[in-house]
Design an enzyme around this catalytic site. Structure first.
Site, mmCIF file in Angstrom:
data_model
loop_
_atom_site.group_PDB
_atom_site.id
_atom_site.type_symbol
_atom_site.label_atom_id
_atom_site.label_comp_id
_atom_site.label_asym_id
_atom_site.label_seq_id
_atom_site.Cartn_x
_atom_site.Cartn_y
_atom_site.Cartn_z
ATOM 1 N N HIS A 14 0.834 -1.226 0.000
ATOM 2 C CA HIS A 14 0.000 0.000 0.000
ATOM 3 C C HIS A 14 0.855 1.256 0.000
ATOM 4 C CE1 HIS A 14 -3.409 -2.345 2.259
ATOM 5 N NE2 HIS A 14 -2.959 -2.967 1.180
ATOM 6 N N ARG A 76 -6.893 4.525 0.827
ATOM 7 C CA ARG A 76 -6.228 3.296 1.269
ATOM 8 C C ARG A 76 -4.953 3.061 0.469
ATOM 9 N NH1 ARG A 76 -6.453 -2.076 -0.392
ATOM 10 N NH2 ARG A 76 -6.141 -3.630 1.240
ATOM 11 N N GLY A 95 -9.278 -1.038 -3.002
ATOM 12 C CA GLY A 95 -10.042 -1.212 -1.777
ATOM 13 C C GLY A 95 -9.548 -2.411 -0.976
ATOM 14 N N GLU A 101 -12.079 1.321 -6.160
ATOM 15 C CA GLU A 101 -12.853 2.552 -6.335
ATOM 16 C C GLU A 101 -12.357 3.417 -7.481
ATOM 17 O OE1 GLU A 101 -12.298 4.701 -2.654
ATOM 18 O OE2 GLU A 101 -13.657 3.385 -1.544
HETATM 19 CA CA LIG Z 1 -13.114 5.460 -0.365
#
Ligand SMILES: [Ca+2]
Length: 220
Positions: A14, A76, A95, A101
């Protein structure tokens, strides 16, 4: 070499990591939550954000929070960035357990992670334009042209388009494996595969850069 900005949180996964210069001549950078989801809601942290810098690394005076690189928060693992002809920013984001998204990004807004995902709502948090539900796209790079967002999907193994007005999502290319990034100009769409990134099934000639005339896409 000169460091423009440092102190961005990092970890095993991430990382965000996209950088693009916007139509306003500012440098935008996506940063992930580095698997510490709580930092995405902390506007003092540079993780889980879209950051906006002057090209010399200073903080633009018109950023939404005083003396801060933070442009939007609650992300995120934000990936692709693209602007429409009016200068509106859009972003693609990984996500948690699917629920990838596409977001319309406005300065100072909170995009919800880890408080909300999918169709969930909370006051002062912005829902995505569209999300992948229980499927995974693993969206990567994104480009905008003529009313459509084009985005690369890694796990989804496709190049997808999203019509901003109608909300229609279309698979425009499949069968090339993991797609990392996309670029569009008036005539052509370019995209690059990423089957050799350790998570794909590369063939001998991977990876490849593809170029197709937009007129051949046969889009609805
Ligand atoms: Ca969001």
């Amino acid at each position: 070499m000169e460091t423009l900005i440092d102190g961005i949180p990092s970890g095993d996964f991430h990382h965000g990591g996209r950088i693009k210069i916007g139509p306003d001549d500012k440098l935008y950078s996506t940063t992930g939550d580095a698997r510490k989801s709580e930092i995405a809601q902390d506007i003092e942290s540079l993780g889980g954000k879209i950051l906006r810098l002057n090209l010399d690394g200073t903080i633009p005076k018109d950023n939404p929070f005083g003396n801060s690189y933070v442009y939007s928060y609650g992300h995120r693992n934000p990936q692709g960035l693209a602007w429409d002809e009016a200068g509106q920013l859009y972003e693609s984001e990984h996500g948690d357990s699917a629920h990838d998204e596409l977001n319309k990004i406005d300065p100072g807004k909170n995009y919800g992670w880890p408080e909300i995902q999918g169709d969930e709502q909370k006051p002062d948090m912005v829902k995505p334009l569209i999300h992948s539900g229980e499927k995974t796209w693993a969206p990567s790079g994104m480009a905008y042209f003529d009313g459509k967002l084009y985005f690369a999907a890694l796990r989804g193994e496709a190049l997808k388009s999203y019509d901003v007005k109608s909300g229609k999502l279309t698979n425009i290319i499949t069968g090339s494996g993991r797609i990392r990034d996309v670029f569009v100009d008036e005539e052509f769409i370019y995209f690059i595969s990423n089957n050799t990134d350790g998570r794909g099934n590369p063939d001998e000639k991977d990876d490849k850069l593809y170029r197709l005339p937009l007129s051949r896409l046969n889009m609805p």
